[in-house]
Design a protein around this motif. Structure first.
Motif, PDB file in Angstrom:
ATOM      1  N   VAL A  23       0.852  -1.194   0.000  1.00  0.00           N
ATOM      2  CA  VAL A  23       0.000   0.000   0.000  1.00  0.00           C
ATOM      3  C   VAL A  23       0.885   1.240   0.000  1.00  0.00           C
ATOM      4  CG1 VAL A  23      -1.828   1.228   1.226  1.00  0.00           C
ATOM      5  CG2 VAL A  23      -1.731  -1.281   1.315  1.00  0.00           C
ATOM      6  N   THR A  24       1.892   1.236   0.876  1.00  0.00           N
ATOM      7  CA  THR A  24       2.873   2.319   0.953  1.00  0.00           C
ATOM      8  C   THR A  24       4.249   1.699   1.019  1.00  0.00           C
ATOM      9  OG1 THR A  24       1.326   3.713   2.174  1.00  0.00           O
ATOM     10  CG2 THR A  24       3.644   4.303   2.320  1.00  0.00           C
ATOM     11  N   GLY A  27       9.808   5.344   1.602  1.00  0.00           N
ATOM     12  CA  GLY A  27       9.568   6.778   1.705  1.00  0.00           C
ATOM     13  C   GLY A  27       8.664   7.169   2.850  1.00  0.00           C
ATOM     14  N   ASP A  28       8.363   6.237   3.755  1.00  0.00           N
ATOM     15  CA  ASP A  28       7.657   6.619   4.978  1.00  0.00           C
ATOM     16  C   ASP A  28       8.335   5.916   6.148  1.00  0.00           C
ATOM     17  OD1 ASP A  28       5.516   7.653   6.734  1.00  0.00           O
ATOM     18  OD2 ASP A  28       4.553   8.067   4.815  1.00  0.00           O
ATOM     19  N   CYS A  30       7.315   3.471   7.953  1.00  0.00           N
ATOM     20  CA  CYS A  30       7.139   2.031   7.766  1.00  0.00           C
ATOM     21  C   CYS A  30       6.566   1.808   6.373  1.00  0.00           C
ATOM     22  CB  CYS A  30       6.116   1.461   8.761  1.00  0.00           C
ATOM     23  SG  CYS A  30       6.595   1.572  10.491  1.00  0.00           S
ATOM     24  N   ALA A  31       6.752   0.604   5.855  1.00  0.00           N
ATOM     25  CA  ALA A  31       5.961   0.175   4.709  1.00  0.00           C
ATOM     26  C   ALA A  31       4.614  -0.323   5.240  1.00  0.00           C
ATOM     27  CB  ALA A  31       6.663  -0.941   3.968  1.00  0.00           C
ATOM     28  N   VAL A  32       3.579  -0.153   4.425  1.00  0.00           N
ATOM     29  CA  VAL A  32       2.251  -0.657   4.780  1.00  0.00           C
ATOM     30  C   VAL A  32       1.894  -1.753   3.789  1.00  0.00           C
ATOM     31  CG1 VAL A  32      -0.161  -0.060   5.199  1.00  0.00           C
ATOM     32  CG2 VAL A  32       1.625   1.668   5.564  1.00  0.00           C
ATOM     33  N   LEU A  33       1.582  -2.937   4.297  1.00  0.00           N
ATOM     34  CA  LEU A  33       1.266  -4.084   3.446  1.00  0.00           C
ATOM     35  C   LEU A  33      -0.154  -4.565   3.706  1.00  0.00           C
ATOM     36  CD1 LEU A  33       4.476  -6.294   3.912  1.00  0.00           C
ATOM     37  CD2 LEU A  33       4.084  -4.460   2.252  1.00  0.00           C
TER      38      LEU A  33
END
Lengths: 321, 321
Positions: A23-24, A27-28, A30-33
């Motif tokens: 999902v993200t 560049g943040d 955390c990564a969002v999965l």
């Protein structure tokens, strides 16, 4: 190394897209999965450290990158899982040439692309010396369906995919080559060292409820079979003649068996089953090599005689026995 | 280091239990985690490398372990997430004393215990030299509710939790101390360097839909505010007098501001909001320090005058400016 770090991140960002889990990404904080409904999450982490797991003078950079990710994907395969995203933490000393890093990334992303695994984040840092990579792979598996090491039952047959010992034999041959040896020979040897993680076979074994226990062979057959036996509280008998060996050294049968028993880094699957399994799973050879026993410990049967099978921990760059 | 590796694994195994996320922990090819229904998965990885992120002669081992995990938990906090499990990859050279590793683990597990985060796996390896740790934290957040860096809007107020600059100031003081300095002084300084990740505040800000963008301050206020601005395509004005400073050096106001603006490793939260936020969230001070602008770049307002705020990338063990 702020500048090259930024370049590295730029190369990684969006380099591989695949699946729909991310999902993200980079560049943040955390990564969002997103994980499929009804699935559990699989997590594995594996180091690849210069002069411990690879040597820059022996291993081409792209091979190091490939193998770095292969280690993680193979762990997902050994659970019967599907990879969702990979994360690379990479520490590099200031004196490592930028092209080396680029080729390392090329090899890693080549393998990632084959299995459509997105590289969704990680960390970069300057190392005090040399190269240290830590690969994290996140996978998923339907709830309660992971194939563990602990499920082997007395009487189960023991199977391996593919053939064993090629990676260790090739490494020893590369170590013996003169620096001036033909490039073709080196390349042929190294081809043995570019494992394809057995993801499809692992998933097939889960879907068809075939495997009672499973592990990937990263530390050598003897070591990894001992892990299944310890976790399942059982023992094992294996047949010397049944073990499928990668023959890269013509006419050297005893060495080939030794490499197959104790050489690491093959990344084949080792599993147990109460069923007779076909000799081929989606194009991959599967061989029955023995049976799970009530008696603890490992035994190898050769010329009708059983003897204790020693468990040699596989160490890179150390001659075994 | 097969023996000490085994000892290390034995120490880690089952050392921290908490939450109910871990279905299968250390001892299989992957850890298996259960994530709450309707949640997305958060993943963060962070290196802690000897002589890059810490020095063994300055940082007590338990502090290094604590900070190693704090870095990962702080990233989860910055998304408004809840940590589910941590994974430690730890490479250690043969000459590192075993008690150092034990104290490192004590510090890491102390922090893990406070937030009931189970250590569910990882990797251990011999390193070629020194200590390299990579911490992975897996968290979760209700679907679509992660607080990203990219959500800041023109006119939003800018807030920070706690106070800033203490960690960097303490590090510089420790660097200046003679080896023979009083243990009490060193201990008091190091107290500044034991950050508590702002998990509760981050979750509260998500639950109450307060924060439009958020990041943790790991690289310094100027650097991390610039990340929010870049990802949100905005700029920012901050008020010099408003910035909450950790005062560990009596009578040194300019230095305290400099540390607060550019010192790293504070692990406070920096967030933006269109709302007036209370000055206290679950016992933690929250301070408004400025406003998001349409004009790109960072400006600092001091004595009624605005000047460009330089973005110094925080580097451990390097004097800034």
């Amino acid at each position: 190394m702020p500048l090259s770090e930024r370049r590295l991140i730029a190369e990684i960002r969006g380099a591989v897209r695949g699946g729909d889990a991310v999902v993200t990404g980079i560049g943040d904080d955390c990564a969002v999965l997103r994980i499929p409904k009804g699935h559990e999450v699989l997590v594995t982490t594996d180091f690849s450290i210069e002069n411990v797991h690879f040597r820059r003078d022996w291993h081409p950079a792209d091979l190091v990158g490939w193998r770095c990710l292969a280690r993680g994907l193979s762990d997902i395969a050994a659970m019967g899982g599907e990879p969702r995203a990979a994360f690379l933490s990479l520490a590099v000393a200031g004196d490592i040439p930028q092209p080396w890093i680029r080729r390392f990334m090329t090899g890693l992303l080549d393998l990632a692309g084959r299995f459509k695994v997105p590289l969704a984040g990680g960390d970069t840092a300057q190392s005090a010396s040399g190269i240290q990579a830590d690969i994290v792979v996140i996978g998923s598996v339907p709830r309660g369906k992971s194939i563990l090491r602990s499920g082997a039952k007395v009487g189960d047959l023991i199977y391996v995919t593919g053939s064993l010992g090629g990676s260790a034999a090739a490494l020893d041959e590369v170590a013996r080559l003169n620096p001036g040896s033909s490039r073709g020979m080196r390349t042929e040897l190294l081809r043995q060292m570019r494992p394809l993680p057995r993801l499809l076979a692992g998933q097939w074994l889960r879907q068809h409820k075939i495997a009672s226990a499973m592990i990937d062979i990263s530390d050598g057959l003897s070591t990894d079979l001992s892990h299944i036996c310890e976790e399942s509280l059982v023992g094992a008998d294996i047949e010397a003649t049944a073990i499928p060996r990668t023959r890269i050294l013509p006419g050297k049968e005893p060495e080939a068996l030794d490499y197959a028993l104790h050489g690491g880094d093959d990344y084949e699957l080792l599993f147990t089953s109460s069923k007779q399994v076909a000799s081929n799973i989606s194009g991959l050879n599967v061989t029955s090599i023995g049976r799970i026993t009530r008696t603890a410990g490992l035994r190898i049967i050769s010329d009708g005689k059983a003897r204790r099978l020693p468990v040699y921990g596989w160490e890179h760059f150390k001659k075994r026995k």
